[in-house]
Design an enzyme around this catalytic site. Structure first.
Site, PDB file in Angstrom:
ATOM      1  N   THR A   1       0.840  -1.198   0.000  1.00 24.95           N
ATOM      2  CA  THR A   1       0.000   0.000   0.000  1.00 24.95           C
ATOM      3  C   THR A   1       0.869   1.238   0.000  1.00 24.95           C
ATOM      4  O   THR A   1       2.004   1.208   0.475  1.00 24.95           O
ATOM      5  CB  THR A   1      -0.928   0.039   1.239  1.00 24.95           C
ATOM      6  OG1 THR A   1      -1.773   1.198   1.146  1.00 24.95           O
ATOM      7  CG2 THR A   1      -0.171   0.087   2.552  1.00 24.95           C
TER       8      THR A   1
ATOM      9  N   ASN B   1      -0.879   3.990   1.072  1.00 19.22           N
ATOM     10  CA  ASN B   1      -1.754   4.789   1.930  1.00 19.22           C
ATOM     11  C   ASN B   1      -1.323   4.622   3.401  1.00 19.22           C
ATOM     12  O   ASN B   1      -1.532   3.574   4.009  1.00 19.22           O
ATOM     13  CB  ASN B   1      -3.205   4.323   1.706  1.00 19.22           C
ATOM     14  CG  ASN B   1      -4.215   5.128   2.511  1.00 19.22           C
ATOM     15  OD1 ASN B   1      -3.921   5.585   3.610  1.00 19.22           O
ATOM     16  ND2 ASN B   1      -5.393   5.284   1.954  1.00 19.22           N
TER      17      ASN B   1
ATOM     18  N   LYS C   1      -4.097   3.674   5.943  1.00 19.34           N
ATOM     19  CA  LYS C   1      -4.485   2.251   5.879  1.00 19.34           C
ATOM     20  C   LYS C   1      -3.432   1.406   6.573  1.00 19.34           C
ATOM     21  O   LYS C   1      -3.738   0.475   7.301  1.00 19.34           O
ATOM     22  CB  LYS C   1      -4.562   1.780   4.419  1.00 19.34           C
ATOM     23  CG  LYS C   1      -5.839   2.083   3.700  1.00 19.34           C
ATOM     24  CD  LYS C   1      -5.756   1.325   2.378  1.00 19.34           C
ATOM     25  CE  LYS C   1      -6.902   1.559   1.466  1.00 19.34           C
ATOM     26  NZ  LYS C   1      -6.813   0.745   0.255  1.00 19.34           N
TER      27      LYS C   1
ATOM     28  N   GLU D   1      -4.545  -0.632 -10.924  1.00 22.69           N
ATOM     29  CA  GLU D   1      -5.727  -1.334 -10.399  1.00 22.69           C
ATOM     30  C   GLU D   1      -6.642  -1.804 -11.517  1.00 22.69           C
ATOM     31  O   GLU D   1      -6.897  -1.077 -12.462  1.00 22.69           O
ATOM     32  CB  GLU D   1      -6.536  -0.388  -9.498  1.00 22.69           C
ATOM     33  CG  GLU D   1      -6.207  -0.554  -8.051  1.00 22.69           C
ATOM     34  CD  GLU D   1      -7.146   0.235  -7.142  1.00 22.69           C
ATOM     35  OE1 GLU D   1      -8.256   0.592  -7.554  1.00 22.69           O
ATOM     36  OE2 GLU D   1      -6.724   0.488  -6.004  1.00 22.69           O
TER      37      GLU D   1
ATOM     38  N   ASP E   1      -8.357  -3.584  -0.893  1.00 19.33           N
ATOM     39  CA  ASP E   1      -9.120  -2.620  -1.673  1.00 19.33           C
ATOM     40  C   ASP E   1     -10.385  -2.308  -0.892  1.00 19.33           C
ATOM     41  O   ASP E   1     -11.032  -3.209  -0.356  1.00 19.33           O
ATOM     42  CB  ASP E   1      -9.479  -3.148  -3.063  1.00 19.33           C
ATOM     43  CG  ASP E   1      -9.971  -1.996  -3.928  1.00 19.33           C
ATOM     44  OD1 ASP E   1      -9.133  -1.191  -4.375  1.00 19.33           O
ATOM     45  OD2 ASP E   1     -11.199  -1.867  -4.116  1.00 19.33           O
TER      46      ASP E   1
ATOM     47  N   TYR F   1     -13.436   9.417   3.840  1.00 17.39           N
ATOM     48  CA  TYR F   1     -14.835   9.763   4.112  1.00 17.39           C
ATOM     49  C   TYR F   1     -15.208   9.630   5.594  1.00 17.39           C
ATOM     50  O   TYR F   1     -16.391   9.707   5.930  1.00 17.39           O
ATOM     51  CB  TYR F   1     -15.754   8.876   3.256  1.00 17.39           C
ATOM     52  CG  TYR F   1     -15.508   9.022   1.766  1.00 17.39           C
ATOM     53  CD1 TYR F   1     -16.116  10.032   1.029  1.00 17.39           C
ATOM     54  CD2 TYR F   1     -14.635   8.163   1.096  1.00 17.39           C
ATOM     55  CE1 TYR F   1     -15.873  10.181  -0.332  1.00 17.39           C
ATOM     56  CE2 TYR F   1     -14.378   8.297  -0.269  1.00 17.39           C
ATOM     57  CZ  TYR F   1     -15.002   9.299  -0.976  1.00 17.39           C
ATOM     58  OH  TYR F   1     -14.764   9.452  -2.315  1.00 17.39           O
ATOM     59  N   ASP F   2     -14.226   9.433   6.476  1.00 16.08           N
ATOM     60  CA  ASP F   2     -14.518   9.272   7.912  1.00 16.08           C
ATOM     61  C   ASP F   2     -15.397  10.394   8.493  1.00 16.08           C
ATOM     62  O   ASP F   2     -16.258  10.108   9.326  1.00 16.08           O
ATOM     63  CB  ASP F   2     -13.219   9.165   8.723  1.00 16.08           C
ATOM     64  CG  ASP F   2     -12.601   7.774   8.658  1.00 16.08           C
ATOM     65  OD1 ASP F   2     -13.288   6.832   8.220  1.00 16.08           O
ATOM     66  OD2 ASP F   2     -11.426   7.631   9.042  1.00 16.08           O
TER      67      ASP F   2
ATOM     68  N   LYS G   1     -14.460   3.228  15.466  1.00 16.17           N
ATOM     69  CA  LYS G   1     -13.934   2.799  14.158  1.00 16.17           C
ATOM     70  C   LYS G   1     -13.006   1.600  14.333  1.00 16.17           C
ATOM     71  O   LYS G   1     -13.092   0.622  13.585  1.00 16.17           O
ATOM     72  CB  LYS G   1     -13.197   3.940  13.444  1.00 16.17           C
ATOM     73  CG  LYS G   1     -12.699   3.485  12.081  1.00 16.17           C
ATOM     74  CD  LYS G   1     -12.058   4.549  11.233  1.00 16.17           C
ATOM     75  CE  LYS G   1     -11.783   3.959   9.853  1.00 16.17           C
ATOM     76  NZ  LYS G   1     -10.975   4.798   8.988  1.00 16.17           N
TER      77      LYS G   1
HETATM   78  P1  IMP Z   1      -8.314   2.163  -2.440  1.00 13.32           P
HETATM   79  O1  IMP Z   1      -8.676   0.969  -1.609  1.00 13.32           O
HETATM   80  O2  IMP Z   1      -6.875   2.507  -2.360  1.00 13.32           O
HETATM   81  O3  IMP Z   1      -8.859   2.057  -3.826  1.00 13.32           O
HETATM   82  O4  IMP Z   1      -8.989   3.448  -1.769  1.00 13.32           O
HETATM   83  C1  IMP Z   1     -10.194   3.380  -1.120  1.00 13.32           C
HETATM   84  C2  IMP Z   1     -10.710   4.775  -0.805  1.00 13.32           C
HETATM   85  O5  IMP Z   1     -11.948   4.612  -0.083  1.00 13.32           O
HETATM   86  C3  IMP Z   1      -9.805   5.582   0.112  1.00 13.32           C
HETATM   87  O6  IMP Z   1      -8.904   6.377  -0.579  1.00 13.32           O
HETATM   88  C4  IMP Z   1     -10.824   6.431   0.888  1.00 13.32           C
HETATM   89  O7  IMP Z   1     -11.205   7.559   0.134  1.00 13.32           O
HETATM   90  C5  IMP Z   1     -12.011   5.488   0.990  1.00 13.32           C
HETATM   91  N1  IMP Z   1     -11.914   4.701   2.235  1.00 13.32           N
HETATM   92  C6  IMP Z   1     -11.567   3.405   2.365  1.00 13.32           C
HETATM   93  N2  IMP Z   1     -11.544   3.049   3.649  1.00 13.32           N
HETATM   94  C7  IMP Z   1     -11.858   4.166   4.343  1.00 13.32           C
HETATM   95  C8  IMP Z   1     -11.965   4.424   5.730  1.00 13.32           C
HETATM   96  O8  IMP Z   1     -11.727   3.586   6.598  1.00 13.32           O
HETATM   97  N3  IMP Z   1     -12.323   5.686   6.047  1.00 13.32           N
HETATM   98  C9  IMP Z   1     -12.573   6.650   5.133  1.00 13.32           C
HETATM   99  N4  IMP Z   1     -12.457   6.464   3.837  1.00 13.32           N
HETATM  100  C10 IMP Z   1     -12.105   5.218   3.436  1.00 13.32           C
END
Ligand code: IMP
Length: 195
Positions: free
Chosen positions: A7, A9, A12, A36, A65, A142-143, A162
């Site tokens: 990742t 992120n 995450k 992706e 994801d 989006y938390d 959470k």
């Molecule tokens: P991806 O999994 O990298 O494609 O990104 C998923 C996207 O969904 C993130 O960038 C957030 O915008 C949103 N997202 C996923 N999980 C959460 C969470 O736990 N809190 C808030 N937003 C989330």
């Protein structure tokens, strides 16, 4: 060698590290450029990414994801949540929901683990609703606009809730139980369940 979480992120990764720590599983980040796959299913996106990541790195790893799916918007933004967030933030989603009575939403997380035997997928959801206005400073994405079922506070206002009920918590919990069990069977004591 510790398990790798592919990742870029940081939020995450921090959540996953803390959750998996509770099962005695330690992880390290692995930053790989992976395009992706397009699909409306988090599980399919994660599965495809895990295969590509394993072909590149050849070490046991997992990818995640996730996304937020709104009932009134037929599942949008779903697997396009990161893209939608980049374009319009949570403010844009709130605008789309202005005047909409059906505020039901769910977060979904799919974990895809890959090793020499193939890919295993673990998916979970957290149901709730979209708030009328943003609230809270914790978390990411989006938390500030997601209120889990049974609560009155957004994820961004209540990090403890959470950590207990999130989609990521649930999917990683399923994965961790399976992973610890698998390694214990092979005689490698990887993790210890919290008592
Ligand atoms: P991806 O999994 O990298 O494609 O990104 C998923 C996207 O969904 C993130 O960038 C957030 O915008 C949103 N997202 C996923 N999980 C959460 C969470 O736990 N809190 C808030 N937003 C989330």
């Amino acid at each position: 060698m510790s398990l790798r979480f592919v990742t870029s992120n940081g939020h995450k990764f921090a959540e996953a590290k803390s959750i998996l720590n509770g099962y005695g599983v330690s992880i390290d980040p692995l930053n790989l450029a992976i395009e992706e796959k397009r699909s409306e299913s988090c599980a399919r996106v994660a599965e495809a990414s895990a295969k590509i990541a394993y072909e590149k790195a050849r070490v046991p790893l997992f990818v995640e994801d996730s996304g937020i799916f709104l009932n009134a918007l037929h599942g949008f933004p779903g697997t396009y949540s990161a893209w939608a967030f980049g374009k319009m933030g949570y403010e844009g989603l709130l605008k789309l929901m202005r005047g909409v009575r059906d505020r039901r939403a769910r977060f979904v997380s799919a974990i895809a683990y890959a090793d020499e035997k193939g890919v295993k997928i673990f998916e979970a959801a957290c149901r709730g609703k979209i708030s009328g206005r943003p609230a809270g400073k914790n978390g990411f994405g989006y938390d500030p606009i997601f209120i889990p079922s049974g609560s009155r506070k957004t994820f961004a206002e209540d990090a403890a809730t959470k950590a207990r009920v999130s989609h990521r918590r649930r999917a990683l919990g399923c994965f961790a139980k399976w992973y610890v069990e698998k390694n214990n069977r092979k005689g490698k004591i990887i993790g210890k369940e919290k008592s």
